[in-house]
Write a protein that holds these residues in place. Structure first.
Motif, PDB file in Angstrom:
ATOM      1  N   ALA A 275      35.509  28.203  38.029  1.00  0.00           N
ATOM      2  CA  ALA A 275      34.392  28.825  38.754  1.00  0.00           C
ATOM      3  C   ALA A 275      33.440  27.771  39.319  1.00  0.00           C
TER       4      ALA A 275
ATOM      5  N   THR B 289      39.720  38.878  36.642  1.00  0.00           N
ATOM      6  CA  THR B 289      40.280  37.616  37.142  1.00  0.00           C
ATOM      7  C   THR B 289      39.737  36.467  36.288  1.00  0.00           C
ATOM      8  N   LEU B 290      38.542  35.957  36.635  1.00  0.00           N
ATOM      9  CA  LEU B 290      37.947  34.907  35.797  1.00  0.00           C
ATOM     10  C   LEU B 290      37.492  35.464  34.452  1.00  0.00           C
TER      11      LEU B 290
ATOM     12  N   GLN C  74      31.748  40.278  40.061  1.00  0.00           N
ATOM     13  CA  GLN C  74      32.622  39.905  41.169  1.00  0.00           C
ATOM     14  C   GLN C  74      34.012  39.467  40.701  1.00  0.00           C
ATOM     15  N   TYR C  75      34.156  39.133  39.417  1.00  0.00           N
ATOM     16  CA  TYR C  75      35.428  38.553  38.957  1.00  0.00           C
ATOM     17  C   TYR C  75      35.960  39.243  37.700  1.00  0.00           C
TER      18      TYR C  75
END
Length: 343
Positions: free
Chosen positions: A182, A158-159, A154-155
């Motif tokens: 997170a 990004t993360l 999901q990330y």
């Protein structure tokens, strides 16, 4: 006259009632005893290493799935892990589940996909769980909310960031700064909330008899790339680790992985699909070996609230203060075939 007497009597009764109510209010009802708030326990001993001095150790544990494919070596962030569980992900290829609580690395990786037993261990250790991808069984567990977690699916970008010096899926990393972000995004409690069942003692206090074991080898199948070796250093009283004949070091610092304890736990494994994914029995207990201070002890392991604990006839077996590497191996062929050691 009669009506007047009745009215007077009513006034007297009312006055008496008012006096009684006022007196009752002033006297007050007995109050329930107030239980004083006890201060929260300050953890001055790290629950997963037994070390002291850099506390308080009040942070939530973080467990991350770290890639162990040869293309992912050397990894980043293993040096800081309190415990590392090495477990088969598919066929005889292993992955690491690194537990951080007493200290945290700047970055962790390469991060790899979850298996259901990784999720179950994170649940048992009340850890914030980090992975990039998942098996169908692990995905179902994660979506059911059994653990607080973040996933690179999901990330990604990004993360989780991709390094340019490696190719996917061996190049996904997350910084600890993004781990904290997170945790905030998912509303995860940052506090340590459980009681770890491990017992520790200092170097030199181990009075258990056992064979000398200065050299250890743990194998998973016949692939030498996934053979782990440990060499005991009598001066540091630690085991230096290597894999596939190469020292296990940190990618960023070149620091070698050295651990106080090597645990080997035998568990039932079953292949569940054509990709070689496994079902592993994490609860039934079984045979185990503990290596510390150049000595090996034959023990057993058991599950306590989802945590894997070494035990003997007298209860929990003491680990040496410091970091621990845990090998989870199939009961077939078992410890006798998978583990070799010599003085």
């Amino acid at each position: 006259m009669k009506k007047w007497l009745i009215l007077l009597a009513l006034l007297i009764i009312a006055a008496v009632l008012v006096v009684w109510l006022v007196g009752r209010e002033q006297a007050g009802e007995p109050e329930a005893p107030v239980t004083p708030e006890l201060p929260e326990e300050v953890l001055t001993t790290a629950p997963f290493t037994g070390m002291q001095g850099d506390g308080p150790y009040d942070s939530r544990a973080v467990m991350a799935v770290i890639n162990n494919h040869p293309a992912a070596r050397p990894q980043t962030g293993l040096v800081e892990a309190d415990m590392v569980f090495e477990i088969i992900a598919e066929h005889n290829i292993t992955r690491f589940l690194a537990l951080y609580q007493s200290q945290f690395p700047v970055a962790i990786g390469p991060v790899r996909s979850a298996r259901d037993y990784f999720v179950e261990l994170a649940q048992g250790y009340d850890a914030f769980f980090i992975a990039h991808g998942y098996s169908p069984e692990a995905q179902q567990l994660l979506e059911s909310g059994v653990v607080d977690h973040v996933n690179g699916m999901q990330y990604d970008g990004t993360l989780f960031k991709r390094s340019l010096d490696r190719v996917a899926p061996h190049n996904s990393y997350i910084t600890y700064e993004n781990v904290e972000l997170a945790m905030q995004m998912t509303g995860t409690s940052p506090n340590y909330r459980i009681k770890a069942p491990y017992a520790f003692s200092a170097a030199g206090s181990n009075d258990k008899l056992g064979e000398q074991a200065a050299s250890i080898e743990v194998t998973y199948g016949g692939d030498p790339l996934f053979a782990s070796a440990y060499t005991y250093d009598a001066e540091t009283q630690l085991y230096g680790r290597s894999s596939g004949g190469v020292d296990t070091v940190d990618k960023d610092t070149s620091q070698r992985i050295e651990v106080a304890n090597v645990l080997v736990m035998e568990m039932a494994h079953e292949t569940i699909d054509a990709k070689g994914r496994q079902e592993i029995d994490l609860v039934s207990g079984g045979q185990a070996l503990l290596f510390r201070e150049g000595i090996v002890q034959e023990i057993i392991w058991r599950s306590e609230d989802g945590m894997l604990v070494p035990v003997g006839n007298d209860g929990p077996v003491e680990l040496m203060q410091g970091k621990t590497w845990v090998h989870i191996i199939p009961e077939l062929p078992g410890i006798d075939q998978a583990v070799q050691y010599s003085p």
